[in-house]
Design an enzyme around this catalytic site. Sequence first.
Site, PDB file in Angstrom:
ATOM      1  N   SER A 119       0.825  -1.209   0.000  1.00 27.86           N
ATOM      2  CA  SER A 119       0.000   0.000   0.000  1.00 27.86           C
ATOM      3  C   SER A 119       0.853   1.250   0.000  1.00 27.86           C
ATOM      4  O   SER A 119       0.382   2.325  -0.336  1.00 27.86           O
ATOM      5  CB  SER A 119      -0.856   0.052   1.258  1.00 27.86           C
ATOM      6  OG  SER A 119      -1.520  -1.147   1.465  1.00 27.86           O
ATOM      7  N   HIS A 130      -2.371  -3.164  -6.609  1.00 28.99           N
ATOM      8  CA  HIS A 130      -2.891  -2.811  -5.288  1.00 28.99           C
ATOM      9  C   HIS A 130      -4.401  -2.966  -5.246  1.00 28.99           C
ATOM     10  O   HIS A 130      -5.131  -2.152  -5.794  1.00 28.99           O
ATOM     11  CB  HIS A 130      -2.476  -1.369  -4.938  1.00 28.99           C
ATOM     12  CG  HIS A 130      -2.876  -0.968  -3.562  1.00 28.99           C
ATOM     13  ND1 HIS A 130      -3.555   0.197  -3.284  1.00 28.99           N
ATOM     14  CD2 HIS A 130      -2.724  -1.600  -2.379  1.00 28.99           C
ATOM     15  CE1 HIS A 130      -3.786   0.264  -1.990  1.00 28.99           C
ATOM     16  NE2 HIS A 130      -3.295  -0.809  -1.412  1.00 28.99           N
ATOM     17  N   GLU A 180      -5.223  -0.381  -8.225  1.00 26.17           N
ATOM     18  CA  GLU A 180      -4.197   0.569  -8.653  1.00 26.17           C
ATOM     19  C   GLU A 180      -3.023  -0.236  -9.215  1.00 26.17           C
ATOM     20  O   GLU A 180      -2.468  -1.087  -8.521  1.00 26.17           O
ATOM     21  CB  GLU A 180      -3.730   1.424  -7.470  1.00 26.17           C
ATOM     22  CG  GLU A 180      -4.769   2.445  -7.027  1.00 26.17           C
ATOM     23  CD  GLU A 180      -4.386   3.187  -5.761  1.00 26.17           C
ATOM     24  OE1 GLU A 180      -4.755   4.360  -5.629  1.00 26.17           O
ATOM     25  OE2 GLU A 180      -3.721   2.601  -4.882  1.00 26.17           O
ATOM     26  N   ASN A 221      -4.661   5.708  -0.955  1.00 27.77           N
ATOM     27  CA  ASN A 221      -4.141   5.769   0.409  1.00 27.77           C
ATOM     28  C   ASN A 221      -3.498   7.111   0.719  1.00 27.77           C
ATOM     29  O   ASN A 221      -3.525   7.572   1.856  1.00 27.77           O
ATOM     30  CB  ASN A 221      -3.144   4.638   0.652  1.00 27.77           C
ATOM     31  CG  ASN A 221      -3.859   3.316   0.833  1.00 27.77           C
ATOM     32  OD1 ASN A 221      -5.083   3.284   0.990  1.00 27.77           O
ATOM     33  ND2 ASN A 221      -3.126   2.226   0.813  1.00 27.77           N
TER      34      ASN A 221
HETATM   35  N1  LIG Z   1      -5.322  -4.383   5.061  1.00 28.37           N
HETATM   36  C1  LIG Z   1      -5.668  -3.616   4.054  1.00 28.37           C
HETATM   37  O1  LIG Z   1      -6.732  -2.974   4.084  1.00 28.37           O
HETATM   38  C2  LIG Z   1      -4.793  -3.533   2.820  1.00 28.37           C
HETATM   39  C3  LIG Z   1      -5.342  -3.023   1.635  1.00 28.37           C
HETATM   40  C4  LIG Z   1      -4.558  -3.032   0.469  1.00 28.37           C
HETATM   41  C5  LIG Z   1      -3.249  -3.493   0.522  1.00 28.37           C
HETATM   42  N2  LIG Z   1      -2.726  -3.957   1.721  1.00 28.37           N
HETATM   43  C6  LIG Z   1      -1.342  -4.458   1.694  1.00 28.37           C
HETATM   44  O2  LIG Z   1      -1.392  -5.867   1.578  1.00 28.37           O
HETATM   45  C7  LIG Z   1      -0.270  -6.457   2.236  1.00 28.37           C
HETATM   46  C8  LIG Z   1      -0.780  -7.467   3.263  1.00 28.37           C
HETATM   47  O3  LIG Z   1      -1.545  -6.785   4.253  1.00 28.37           O
HETATM   48  P1  LIG Z   1      -2.637  -7.516   5.144  1.00 28.37           P
HETATM   49  O4  LIG Z   1      -3.442  -6.468   5.793  1.00 28.37           O
HETATM   50  O5  LIG Z   1      -3.280  -8.561   4.347  1.00 28.37           O
HETATM   51  O6  LIG Z   1      -1.688  -8.203   6.250  1.00 28.37           O
HETATM   52  P2  LIG Z   1      -2.034  -9.398   7.263  1.00 28.37           P
HETATM   53  O7  LIG Z   1      -1.161  -9.194   8.435  1.00 28.37           O
HETATM   54  O8  LIG Z   1      -3.495  -9.516   7.462  1.00 28.37           O
HETATM   55  O9  LIG Z   1      -1.570 -10.713   6.452  1.00 28.37           O
HETATM   56  C9  LIG Z   1      -0.242 -10.997   6.094  1.00 28.37           C
HETATM   57  C10 LIG Z   1      -0.092 -12.507   5.902  1.00 28.37           C
HETATM   58  O10 LIG Z   1       1.202 -12.767   5.374  1.00 28.37           O
HETATM   59  C11 LIG Z   1       1.675 -13.995   5.944  1.00 28.37           C
HETATM   60  N3  LIG Z   1       3.136 -14.071   5.837  1.00 28.37           N
HETATM   61  C12 LIG Z   1       4.062 -13.415   6.558  1.00 28.37           C
HETATM   62  N4  LIG Z   1       5.304 -13.773   6.123  1.00 28.37           N
HETATM   63  C13 LIG Z   1       5.148 -14.642   5.112  1.00 28.37           C
HETATM   64  C14 LIG Z   1       6.043 -15.368   4.264  1.00 28.37           C
HETATM   65  N5  LIG Z   1       7.356 -15.240   4.394  1.00 28.37           N
HETATM   66  N6  LIG Z   1       5.520 -16.187   3.315  1.00 28.37           N
HETATM   67  C15 LIG Z   1       4.195 -16.328   3.186  1.00 28.37           C
HETATM   68  N7  LIG Z   1       3.298 -15.660   3.956  1.00 28.37           N
HETATM   69  C16 LIG Z   1       3.762 -14.831   4.910  1.00 28.37           C
HETATM   70  C17 LIG Z   1       1.171 -13.914   7.376  1.00 28.37           C
HETATM   71  O11 LIG Z   1       1.117 -15.209   7.968  1.00 28.37           O
HETATM   72  C18 LIG Z   1      -0.208 -13.287   7.194  1.00 28.37           C
HETATM   73  O12 LIG Z   1      -1.217 -14.263   7.047  1.00 28.37           O
HETATM   74  C19 LIG Z   1       0.514  -5.318   2.844  1.00 28.37           C
HETATM   75  O13 LIG Z   1       1.533  -4.946   1.952  1.00 28.37           O
HETATM   76  C20 LIG Z   1      -0.522  -4.197   2.952  1.00 28.37           C
HETATM   77  O14 LIG Z   1       0.031  -2.919   2.944  1.00 28.37           O
HETATM   78  C21 LIG Z   1      -3.478  -4.009   2.848  1.00 28.37           C
END
Ligand SMILES: NC(=O)c1ccc[n+]([C@@H]2O[C@H](COP(=O)([O-])OP(=O)(O)OC[C@H]3O[C@@H](n4cnc5c(N)ncnc54)[C@H](O)[C@@H]3O)[C@@H](O)[C@H]2O)c1
Length: 596
Positions: free
Chosen positions: A121, A142, A154, A192
């Site tokens: 993000s 994204h 995005e 964002n």
């Molecule tokens: N939460 C949101 O609203 C949102 C929206 C758009 C983009 N994002 C982006 O998406 C990405 C993930 O965010 P999220 O909110 O889903 O996080 P989250 O913490 O909910 O999930 C992350 C997952 O990654 C897994 N993980 C960690 N290390 C790993 C590895 N080495 N190999 C495989 N899996 C691994 C974890 O076990 C976890 O299940 C981030 O870059 C975030 O900025 C988040």
Amino acid sequence: MAREFTRVGVVGLGTMGAGIVEVFARNGVDVTAVEISDGALERGRATLTGSTDRAVAKGKLAEAERDALLARVDFRVGLDALHDVDLVIEAVPEHLDLKQRIFAELDRICKPEAILATNTSSLSVTEISVATTRPNQVIGIHFFNPAPVMKLVEVVRTVVTSADVVADVEALCERLGKVDVTISDRAGFIANALLFGYLNHAVGMFEARYATREDIDAAMKLGCGLPMGPLALMDLIGLDTAYEILDTMYRRGGRDRRHAPAPLLKQMVTAGLLGRKSGRGFYTYERPGSPKVVPDEYTPLAADAALADGARAMAKVGVVGSGTMATGIIEVFAKAGYEVVSVTRGAEKSAKVCEAVKTSLNKGVVRGKLSETDRDEALGRITWSATLEHLADVDLVVEAVIEELSVKKALFASLDEICKPGVVLATTTSSLPVIDVAMATQRPADVVGLHFFNPAPIMPLVEIVQTIRTSAETSATARAVCAKLGKTGVVCGDRSGFIVNALLFPYLNDAVKMLEASYSTADDIDYAMKLGCGYPMGPFELLDVVGLDVSLAIQRELYLELREPGFAPAPLLEHLVTAGYLGRKSGRGFRDHTRR
Ligand SMILES: NC(=O)c1ccc[n+]([C@@H]2O[C@H](COP(=O)([O-])OP(=O)(O)OC[C@H]3O[C@@H](n4cnc5c(N)ncnc54)[C@H](O)[C@@H]3O)[C@@H](O)[C@H]2O)c1
């Protein structure tokens, strides 16, 4: 020739990853879904089955379709399973070193022609790409939360991403039923960058006890038509993820203080209060992962409890003024059963206001929202006057005259002379300090702000502004009055912009700055906020409706009171106002309205 994406990989099955898997599998693409451990893999699988089961229960997906969707997903632990995919989307936590490590691994494991994408993000896609030997095949894709629902994607192109990779990913987004906007690699991209300053500001308001979590959220939902309030949205995003995004945006985006994460966020993350996913964040949820909010120790008492809580009985209300707001407010009170004394500056003005109220009530009858009897009774409750002396025996006065402090102060001084003791004196000002008006009387404890929104008969929100001199009884009375009017009253402190304008206008101003910096177009920015965040209008549509001059005046007030450098009005906004481009009302603002 365009690439075929027959199998894609998703790395990390958390909040975003599990949703992204669903998007692909729903659209007939085979997915290899990868986690770091068996436990995490099972959680990811449970998120996907929970989501698809809900879709079946709601009748949005047939059982056979769900089964076919789930059969398309191959759940695996470890990146090695991704050796044969055509595209990988990484969705692991928002840490640059972690993502770089994963990309270096993916580069080693994946086919040479595979595209490697990040769902980051806020981190630099360019910095992630240089951890591989194929930065020209690295791109940002994204998605928005929840990925199966939100239409926007995005697509982030770095300076080295190949044009054909961008084109193929754009075509893929279309195949997934998404709308894509393609942009360059800047912290926070479009949505964002515009959203997180606002979210952090809302957390700051809550942290400073400026308003409750329920009131902040209700204000933005009901005042701006947003699908959810900022604190509920923070819980959905995940406070750990939100913290990292803000922190990165602060460091990458020119150290704008508005992106420095509110201290409370760090404390909550450290305490394990991560939002929905952990079962508790700003709100408490039925269980981890559940969207259902359950009451906790901060849940306020119901509105009728506030009524019992020292509110004064109100039956007769004076409304001073003859403009749009006064007219709407008279109607609102009369319809709710109050006796109303309307005071204007002359019989001619009273006649005009009376006509306007009648027209509006008649519209209600035509639309079937009001019976003829209700209309006649409401009109029968209103008396029309041109002298303040007629307010001697009212219980509440609502002032809605011109937005000039000297005029309002003089009026409140007169009301202080005329009105009986115990009356609540309310101002509808949207930008002046309520305390200045209160101190024009000898009874500041009885003075409160009642900020109605336009059009008052329709908008469900009222901001109840308490000054440092407003008594608890006056506030309780104001809350009880709002409840009787069928409005949601949110209580806040006496600061410029109250809740809604303070949170809304800096975001609009940021959108103007983004346009001014040529990062994107007005159309794409509007799309991003509507399709990525579910806003009813994009920022430029809204600015044109509100009026650029009005928006500039509000933004200037916020800047002057809070001295926040990031609140300085965008020069482009100033220039447009100077040029007479005021929005719809002048035929031209950010868009030309004369040709539609
Ligand atoms: N939460 C949101 O609203 C949102 C929206 C758009 C983009 N994002 C982006 O998406 C990405 C993930 O965010 P999220 O909110 O889903 O996080 P989250 O913490 O909910 O999930 C992350 C997952 O990654 C897994 N993980 C960690 N290390 C790993 C590895 N080495 N190999 C495989 N899996 C691994 C974890 O076990 C976890 O299940 C981030 O870059 C975030 O900025 C988040």
